[in-house]
Write an enzyme that holds these catalytic residues in place. Structure first.
Site, PDB file in Angstrom:
ATOM      1  N   ASP A  12     -62.906  32.201 -50.334  1.00 34.29           N
ATOM      2  CA  ASP A  12     -62.923  33.500 -49.490  1.00 34.29           C
ATOM      3  C   ASP A  12     -63.477  33.509 -48.184  1.00 34.29           C
ATOM      4  O   ASP A  12     -64.140  32.437 -48.000  1.00 34.29           O
ATOM      5  CB  ASP A  12     -63.556  34.698 -50.133  1.00 34.29           C
ATOM      6  N   SER A  13     -62.761  34.303 -47.295  1.00 37.72           N
ATOM      7  CA  SER A  13     -63.281  34.140 -46.036  1.00 37.72           C
ATOM      8  C   SER A  13     -64.817  34.529 -45.860  1.00 37.72           C
ATOM      9  O   SER A  13     -65.594  34.025 -44.795  1.00 37.72           O
ATOM     10  CB  SER A  13     -62.687  35.288 -45.202  1.00 37.72           C
ATOM     11  N   CYS A  30     -58.969  35.701 -51.988  1.00 37.00           N
ATOM     12  CA  CYS A  30     -58.867  36.639 -50.711  1.00 37.00           C
ATOM     13  C   CYS A  30     -57.409  36.872 -50.606  1.00 37.00           C
ATOM     14  O   CYS A  30     -56.469  36.304 -50.613  1.00 37.00           O
ATOM     15  CB  CYS A  30     -59.323  35.455 -49.620  1.00 37.00           C
ATOM     16  N   GLU A  70     -69.649  42.346 -44.357  1.00 37.22           N
ATOM     17  CA  GLU A  70     -70.097  40.727 -43.887  1.00 37.22           C
ATOM     18  C   GLU A  70     -71.209  41.122 -43.110  1.00 37.22           C
ATOM     19  O   GLU A  70     -72.384  40.329 -43.168  1.00 37.22           O
ATOM     20  CB  GLU A  70     -68.872  40.280 -42.872  1.00 37.22           C
ATOM     21  N   CYS A 101     -58.580  43.950 -51.648  1.00 30.66           N
ATOM     22  CA  CYS A 101     -59.445  43.212 -50.815  1.00 30.66           C
ATOM     23  C   CYS A 101     -60.610  42.848 -51.635  1.00 30.66           C
ATOM     24  O   CYS A 101     -61.154  43.794 -52.052  1.00 30.66           O
ATOM     25  CB  CYS A 101     -59.832  43.862 -49.464  1.00 30.66           C
ATOM     26  N   HIS A 134     -63.543  42.001 -51.112  1.00 35.19           N
ATOM     27  CA  HIS A 134     -64.804  42.508 -50.414  1.00 35.19           C
ATOM     28  C   HIS A 134     -65.084  43.991 -51.089  1.00 35.19           C
ATOM     29  O   HIS A 134     -66.072  44.300 -51.087  1.00 35.19           O
ATOM     30  CB  HIS A 134     -64.775  42.691 -48.933  1.00 35.19           C
TER      31      HIS A 134
HETATM   32  N1  DGL Z   1     -61.963  39.502 -49.131  1.00 37.03           N
HETATM   33  C1  DGL Z   1     -60.752  39.150 -48.116  1.00 37.03           C
HETATM   34  C2  DGL Z   1     -59.515  39.774 -48.601  1.00 37.03           C
HETATM   35  O1  DGL Z   1     -59.619  39.964 -49.878  1.00 37.03           O
HETATM   36  C3  DGL Z   1     -61.250  39.831 -46.750  1.00 37.03           C
HETATM   37  C4  DGL Z   1     -60.431  39.226 -45.512  1.00 37.03           C
HETATM   38  C5  DGL Z   1     -61.114  39.349 -44.483  1.00 37.03           C
HETATM   39  O2  DGL Z   1     -61.793  38.388 -44.253  1.00 37.03           O
HETATM   40  O3  DGL Z   1     -60.849  40.211 -43.606  1.00 37.03           O
HETATM   41  O4  DGL Z   1     -58.731  40.262 -47.838  1.00 37.03           O
END
Ligand code: DGL
Length: 274
Positions: free
Chosen positions: A11-12, A74, A159, A193, A195
């Site tokens: 993931d990011s 992600c 984040e 997402c 997150h």
């Molecule tokens: N968890 C990522 C997603 O599912 C977040 C992407 C981001 O870094 O903005 O899209």
């Protein structure tokens, strides 16, 4: 034969841990290697080229560590980079390794979740702009109506560990209201997402109780379990000691402290330089 290695989960930043948690519960015998590209998160507002380039570097890192299979946990990377990685990079190099995303498994079951046939999606700007959800859902459930709402500030808040503060409430309410204003028929909202499960309690507060909020973790875990059954040639390449290891492109101390808040097991990560 080469030795078996962990399944990569990418993931990011922290969000993919919500998916990993579900995967580990569903497939406890397997080993996993998690990489959060925290140094370059969020990906949500970045261009196709940038998301592709960052994701590709991370996928190559997993491959260099021996991972035969990588899950892009992600949505933004799944929307903007997965197809090119699968159809260009893996195909051209004739790699036996595989990369899977989180959008396809979610869209495969989306129509079964809604009674009214009206589904809402909360996602990053990049995922919404890609139209991946409406396009994929139409393939499986042509009659389903899909309403999307971009939430560009939620990942930065998470984040930066600001998601429990009152500032987060302002944006969560704003995005929830904006989605609900698109249709009174929405009865199911997909958290598009990885997150967003981290703010589930706050999201719950701004949606009527009649609306079902659906995180992706269990959906992706079930889909991976099914994939491993259908692909024994990949399954045999995945190691099984029940262990997970964690890596971040930013400070491991920050990662461990922050990630530990929402991941069940304690985390000791290592820093990676891509
Ligand atoms: N968890 C990522 C997603 O599912 C977040 C992407 C981001 O870094 O903005 O899209």
């Amino acid at each position: 034969m080469e030795s078996a290695c962990p399944i990569g989960v990418f993931d990011s930043g922290y969000g993919g841990l919500t998916v990993l948690q579900s995967i580990v519960r569903r497939l406890p015998r397997y080993d996993f290697m998690y990489l959060g590209d925290n140094a370059r998160a969020p990906y949500g507002n970045r261009s196709y080229q940038t998301v592709y380039q960052y994701t590709r570097e991370c996928v190559q890192w997993f491959f260099s560590r021996g991972c035969p299979l990588v899950i892009l946990a992600c949505n933004t990377a799944s929307a903007k980079a997965l197809r090119t990685i699968q159809q260009h990079d893996l195909a051209e190099s004739k790699s036996p390794n595989r990369v899977l995303g989180v959008i396809r498994p979610t869209t495969e079951i989306a129509g079964r979740l809604s009674r009214s046939g009206n589904v809402g999606i909360l996602a990053t700007q990049g995922t919404v702009n890609s139209a991946s959800y409406p396009i994929e859902i139409q393939k499986f459930f042509p009659g389903l109506k899909v309403f999307q709402q971009a939430c560009p500030l939620l990942v930065p808040l998470i984040e930066n560990n600001e998601h429990q503060g009152p500032g987060a409430d302002y944006f969560i309410k704003k995005y929830s209201d904006a989605l609900l204003s698109q249709s009174a028929q929405i009865d199911t909202v997909l958290l598009g997402c990885t997150h967003y499960p981290l703010i589930m309690d706050k999201l719950r507060a701004y949606f009527p109780p009649s609306i079902r909020l659906v995180p992706q973790g269990d959906i992706v875990a079930e889909s991976l379990a099914d994939y491993l059954i259908r692909h024994p040639e990949m399954e045999i390449r995945c190691s099984k000691n029940g262990k997970s290891s964690f890596f971040t492109t930013d400070s491991p101390e920050d990662f461990d402290r922050h990630a530990g808040i929402f991941y069940e097991m304690g985390i000791r990560s290592e820093e990676v330089f891509l």
